[in-house]
Scaffold this motif. Structure first.
Motif, PDB file in Angstrom:
ATOM      1  N   ARG A 121       3.305  11.800  -4.175  1.00 48.13           N
ATOM      2  CA  ARG A 121       3.105  12.719  -3.599  1.00 48.13           C
ATOM      3  C   ARG A 121       1.876  13.534  -4.555  1.00 48.13           C
ATOM      4  O   ARG A 121       0.424  14.303  -4.385  1.00 48.13           O
ATOM      5  CB  ARG A 121       3.901  14.089  -3.043  1.00 48.13           C
ATOM      6  CG  ARG A 121       4.984  13.118  -2.254  1.00 48.13           C
ATOM      7  CD  ARG A 121       5.692  13.939  -1.434  1.00 48.13           C
ATOM      8  NE  ARG A 121       5.012  15.154  -1.587  1.00 48.13           N
ATOM      9  CZ  ARG A 121       5.781  16.315  -1.963  1.00 48.13           C
ATOM     10  NH1 ARG A 121       6.563  16.649  -1.504  1.00 48.13           N
ATOM     11  NH2 ARG A 121       5.080  18.113  -1.342  1.00 48.13           N
ATOM     12  N   GLU A 122       2.238  13.295  -5.565  1.00 48.66           N
ATOM     13  CA  GLU A 122       1.135  13.855  -7.185  1.00 48.66           C
ATOM     14  C   GLU A 122      -0.439  13.019  -7.403  1.00 48.66           C
ATOM     15  O   GLU A 122      -1.213  14.104  -7.487  1.00 48.66           O
ATOM     16  CB  GLU A 122       2.003  13.820  -8.688  1.00 48.66           C
ATOM     17  CG  GLU A 122       3.069  14.913  -8.238  1.00 48.66           C
ATOM     18  CD  GLU A 122       3.551  15.488  -8.110  1.00 48.66           C
ATOM     19  OE1 GLU A 122       1.659  16.189  -8.221  1.00 48.66           O
ATOM     20  OE2 GLU A 122       4.087  16.831  -7.424  1.00 48.66           O
ATOM     21  N   ARG A 123       0.068  11.835  -7.389  1.00 51.43           N
ATOM     22  CA  ARG A 123      -1.447  10.882  -7.180  1.00 51.43           C
ATOM     23  C   ARG A 123      -1.584  10.016  -6.821  1.00 51.43           C
ATOM     24  O   ARG A 123      -0.742   8.962  -7.121  1.00 51.43           O
ATOM     25  CB  ARG A 123      -0.934  11.142  -9.215  1.00 51.43           C
ATOM     26  CG  ARG A 123      -2.743  10.460  -9.545  1.00 51.43           C
ATOM     27  CD  ARG A 123      -2.903   9.752 -10.944  1.00 51.43           C
ATOM     28  NE  ARG A 123      -2.033   8.597 -10.914  1.00 51.43           N
ATOM     29  CZ  ARG A 123      -1.146   7.701 -11.495  1.00 51.43           C
ATOM     30  NH1 ARG A 123      -0.104   8.895 -12.370  1.00 51.43           N
ATOM     31  NH2 ARG A 123      -0.894   6.613 -11.423  1.00 51.43           N
ATOM     32  N   ALA A 124      -2.888   9.796  -5.469  1.00 52.12           N
ATOM     33  CA  ALA A 124      -3.045   8.411  -5.699  1.00 52.12           C
ATOM     34  C   ALA A 124      -3.421   7.587  -5.824  1.00 52.12           C
ATOM     35  O   ALA A 124      -4.755   7.792  -6.581  1.00 52.12           O
ATOM     36  CB  ALA A 124      -3.479   9.464  -4.290  1.00 52.12           C
ATOM     37  N   PRO A 125      -3.203   6.367  -5.413  1.00 54.30           N
ATOM     38  CA  PRO A 125      -4.522   5.204  -6.084  1.00 54.30           C
ATOM     39  C   PRO A 125      -5.395   5.168  -6.433  1.00 54.30           C
ATOM     40  O   PRO A 125      -6.186   5.818  -5.415  1.00 54.30           O
ATOM     41  CB  PRO A 125      -3.656   4.261  -6.399  1.00 54.30           C
ATOM     42  CG  PRO A 125      -2.993   4.355  -4.935  1.00 54.30           C
ATOM     43  CD  PRO A 125      -2.264   5.717  -4.747  1.00 54.30           C
ATOM     44  N   ASP A 126      -6.415   4.826  -6.852  1.00 50.68           N
ATOM     45  CA  ASP A 126      -7.852   5.188  -6.974  1.00 50.68           C
ATOM     46  C   ASP A 126      -8.412   3.442  -6.029  1.00 50.68           C
ATOM     47  O   ASP A 126      -7.298   3.001  -6.073  1.00 50.68           O
ATOM     48  CB  ASP A 126      -8.603   4.806  -8.190  1.00 50.68           C
ATOM     49  CG  ASP A 126      -8.811   3.108  -9.822  1.00 50.68           C
ATOM     50  OD1 ASP A 126      -8.567   2.678  -9.290  1.00 50.68           O
ATOM     51  OD2 ASP A 126      -8.609   3.575 -10.650  1.00 50.68           O
ATOM     52  N   SER A 127      -9.091   3.408  -5.629  1.00 47.57           N
ATOM     53  CA  SER A 127      -9.445   2.637  -4.616  1.00 47.57           C
ATOM     54  C   SER A 127      -9.619   0.918  -5.384  1.00 47.57           C
ATOM     55  O   SER A 127      -8.827   0.250  -4.203  1.00 47.57           O
ATOM     56  CB  SER A 127     -10.838   3.070  -3.869  1.00 47.57           C
ATOM     57  OG  SER A 127     -11.838   3.307  -4.170  1.00 47.57           O
ATOM     58  N   GLU A 128     -10.488   0.920  -6.625  1.00 50.30           N
ATOM     59  CA  GLU A 128      -9.956  -0.133  -7.097  1.00 50.30           C
ATOM     60  C   GLU A 128      -8.769  -1.127  -7.280  1.00 50.30           C
ATOM     61  O   GLU A 128      -8.468  -1.812  -7.462  1.00 50.30           O
ATOM     62  CB  GLU A 128     -10.834   0.068  -8.458  1.00 50.30           C
ATOM     63  CG  GLU A 128     -12.644   0.093  -8.266  1.00 50.30           C
ATOM     64  CD  GLU A 128     -11.862  -1.288  -7.458  1.00 50.30           C
ATOM     65  OE1 GLU A 128     -12.469  -2.723  -7.445  1.00 50.30           O
ATOM     66  OE2 GLU A 128     -13.522  -1.696  -6.490  1.00 50.30           O
ATOM     67  N   ALA A 129      -7.346   0.099  -7.453  1.00 51.00           N
ATOM     68  CA  ALA A 129      -6.359  -0.562  -7.417  1.00 51.00           C
ATOM     69  C   ALA A 129      -6.164  -1.085  -6.477  1.00 51.00           C
ATOM     70  O   ALA A 129      -5.273  -2.225  -5.955  1.00 51.00           O
ATOM     71  CB  ALA A 129      -5.445   0.142  -8.259  1.00 51.00           C
ATOM     72  N   VAL A 130      -5.913  -0.331  -5.523  1.00 48.26           N
ATOM     73  CA  VAL A 130      -6.137  -1.007  -4.071  1.00 48.26           C
ATOM     74  C   VAL A 130      -6.583  -2.101  -3.775  1.00 48.26           C
ATOM     75  O   VAL A 130      -6.026  -2.648  -2.848  1.00 48.26           O
ATOM     76  CB  VAL A 130      -5.865   0.528  -3.176  1.00 48.26           C
ATOM     77  CG1 VAL A 130      -5.594  -0.246  -1.392  1.00 48.26           C
ATOM     78  CG2 VAL A 130      -5.096   1.638  -3.134  1.00 48.26           C
ATOM     79  N   ALA A 186       0.564  -1.289   0.183  1.00 44.21           N
ATOM     80  CA  ALA A 186      -0.454   0.178  -0.402  1.00 44.21           C
ATOM     81  C   ALA A 186       1.145   0.697  -0.740  1.00 44.21           C
ATOM     82  O   ALA A 186       0.335   2.313  -0.787  1.00 44.21           O
ATOM     83  CB  ALA A 186      -1.384  -0.040   0.932  1.00 44.21           C
ATOM     84  N   HIS A 187       2.074   0.795   0.310  1.00 43.30           N
ATOM     85  CA  HIS A 187       2.730   1.996   0.904  1.00 43.30           C
ATOM     86  C   HIS A 187       3.648   2.372  -0.649  1.00 43.30           C
ATOM     87  O   HIS A 187       3.252   4.203  -0.985  1.00 43.30           O
ATOM     88  CB  HIS A 187       3.875   1.903   1.800  1.00 43.30           C
ATOM     89  CG  HIS A 187       4.729   3.427   1.957  1.00 43.30           C
ATOM     90  ND1 HIS A 187       6.207   3.130   1.359  1.00 43.30           N
ATOM     91  CD2 HIS A 187       4.769   4.971   1.493  1.00 43.30           C
ATOM     92  CE1 HIS A 187       6.988   4.765   2.005  1.00 43.30           C
ATOM     93  NE2 HIS A 187       5.434   5.476   2.221  1.00 43.30           N
ATOM     94  N   LEU A 188       4.053   1.602  -1.004  1.00 45.46           N
ATOM     95  CA  LEU A 188       4.641   1.637  -2.679  1.00 45.46           C
ATOM     96  C   LEU A 188       3.147   2.281  -3.724  1.00 45.46           C
ATOM     97  O   LEU A 188       3.862   3.425  -4.511  1.00 45.46           O
ATOM     98  CB  LEU A 188       5.212   0.818  -3.197  1.00 45.46           C
ATOM     99  CG  LEU A 188       6.157   0.377  -2.251  1.00 45.46           C
ATOM    100  CD1 LEU A 188       6.763  -1.291  -3.016  1.00 45.46           C
ATOM    101  CD2 LEU A 188       7.259   0.718  -2.959  1.00 45.46           C
ATOM    102  N   LEU A 189       1.921   2.194  -3.563  1.00 44.41           N
ATOM    103  CA  LEU A 189       1.038   2.031  -4.931  1.00 44.41           C
ATOM    104  C   LEU A 189       0.545   3.741  -4.285  1.00 44.41           C
ATOM    105  O   LEU A 189       0.902   4.292  -5.434  1.00 44.41           O
ATOM    106  CB  LEU A 189      -0.268   1.883  -3.488  1.00 44.41           C
ATOM    107  CG  LEU A 189      -0.417   0.046  -4.562  1.00 44.41           C
ATOM    108  CD1 LEU A 189      -1.369  -0.181  -4.018  1.00 44.41           C
ATOM    109  CD2 LEU A 189      -0.110  -0.328  -5.745  1.00 44.41           C
ATOM    110  N   PHE A 190       0.592   4.456  -2.951  1.00 41.19           N
ATOM    111  CA  PHE A 190       0.234   5.453  -2.055  1.00 41.19           C
ATOM    112  C   PHE A 190       1.662   7.035  -2.154  1.00 41.19           C
ATOM    113  O   PHE A 190       1.594   7.853  -2.396  1.00 41.19           O
ATOM    114  CB  PHE A 190      -0.553   5.750  -0.967  1.00 41.19           C
ATOM    115  CG  PHE A 190      -1.710   5.303  -1.368  1.00 41.19           C
ATOM    116  CD1 PHE A 190      -2.241   5.858  -1.632  1.00 41.19           C
ATOM    117  CD2 PHE A 190      -1.650   4.338  -0.911  1.00 41.19           C
ATOM    118  CE1 PHE A 190      -3.835   5.479  -1.311  1.00 41.19           C
ATOM    119  CE2 PHE A 190      -3.087   3.830  -0.538  1.00 41.19           C
ATOM    120  CZ  PHE A 190      -4.138   4.434  -1.109  1.00 41.19           C
ATOM    121  N   ALA A 191       3.039   6.127  -2.298  1.00 42.15           N
ATOM    122  CA  ALA A 191       4.327   6.936  -2.751  1.00 42.15           C
ATOM    123  C   ALA A 191       4.036   8.235  -3.441  1.00 42.15           C
ATOM    124  O   ALA A 191       4.877   8.821  -3.197  1.00 42.15           O
ATOM    125  CB  ALA A 191       5.278   5.825  -2.647  1.00 42.15           C
TER     126      ALA A 191
END
Length: 188
Positions: free
Chosen positions: A170-179, A163-168
């Motif tokens: 700073r410009e664009r957070a992943p969408d919840s479906e990707a998570v 999850a940290h890698l997905l959110f790392a």
């Protein structure tokens, strides 16, 4: 003659100002002057409440980690309802907000801050370590809904690290479906 505006809750206003600077300009720009300018107060206000700037930053991290207690309670309350992947996804999206992601960068960036935080967290990065404890507690509560033989500690580490890698970014957070797709793949 007064030189500034009275602050009702100086700590909270300074913390909020630090978070704004951190989000807008990144960890390199986070200085005591940037924080007090953002808060609209004299630099002495920060030093009246904190021994030095790294003490301020350590308290900022502690404050951020303390908010995970409420998030942990919310996640634990979902045990046995919905799906494990959906519950974890909602919690991770909440935990890895822009401030938390920037805070991890700040902790990584500042050696003295990391040294101070080691007094409380001898290993790991505080926000990530506490997020892992939250996920571990939830997965332990959901053990009956996990695959036989699932190692809760390994799953928690894998879920939080991924999850940290997905959110790392700073410009664009992943969408919840990707998570959710990644979490579902990890927890089975």
């Amino acid at each position: 003659m007064p030189t500034g505006v009275a602050l009702r809750d100086a700590r909270e206003q300074l913390f909020a100002a630090a978070e704004r600077v951190l989000l807008r300009d990144g960890p390199n720009a986070l200085t005591s002057r940037a924080v007090t300018d953002e808060a609209g107060c004299a630099k002495g206000v920060l030093h009246r409440h904190f021994a030095d700037f790294d003490a301020f930053l350590a308290d900022l991290v502690h404050d951020s980690v303390a908010r995970l207690d409420a998030r942990t309670a919310v996640l634990l309350a979902t045990a046995g309802t919905g799906t494990v992947a959906d519950n974890l996804t909602a919690a991770l999206v909440d935990v890895f907000d822009a401030v938390a992601v920037a805070m991890v960068g700040l902790i990584t960036f500042r050696d003295e801050l990391r040294a101070r935080l080691r007094r409380t967290w001898p290993t790991g990065v505080p926000l990530l370590t506490e997020a892992m404890a939250m996920v571990r507690a939830y997965l332990a509560a959901e053990r009956d809904r996990l695959p036989d033989g699932a190692d809760v500690d390994t799953l928690a580490l894998t879920v939080v690290g991924t999850a940290h890698l997905l959110f790392a970014d700073r410009e664009r957070a992943p969408d919840s479906e990707a998570v959710r797709a990644v979490v579902a793949a990890i927890v089975g």
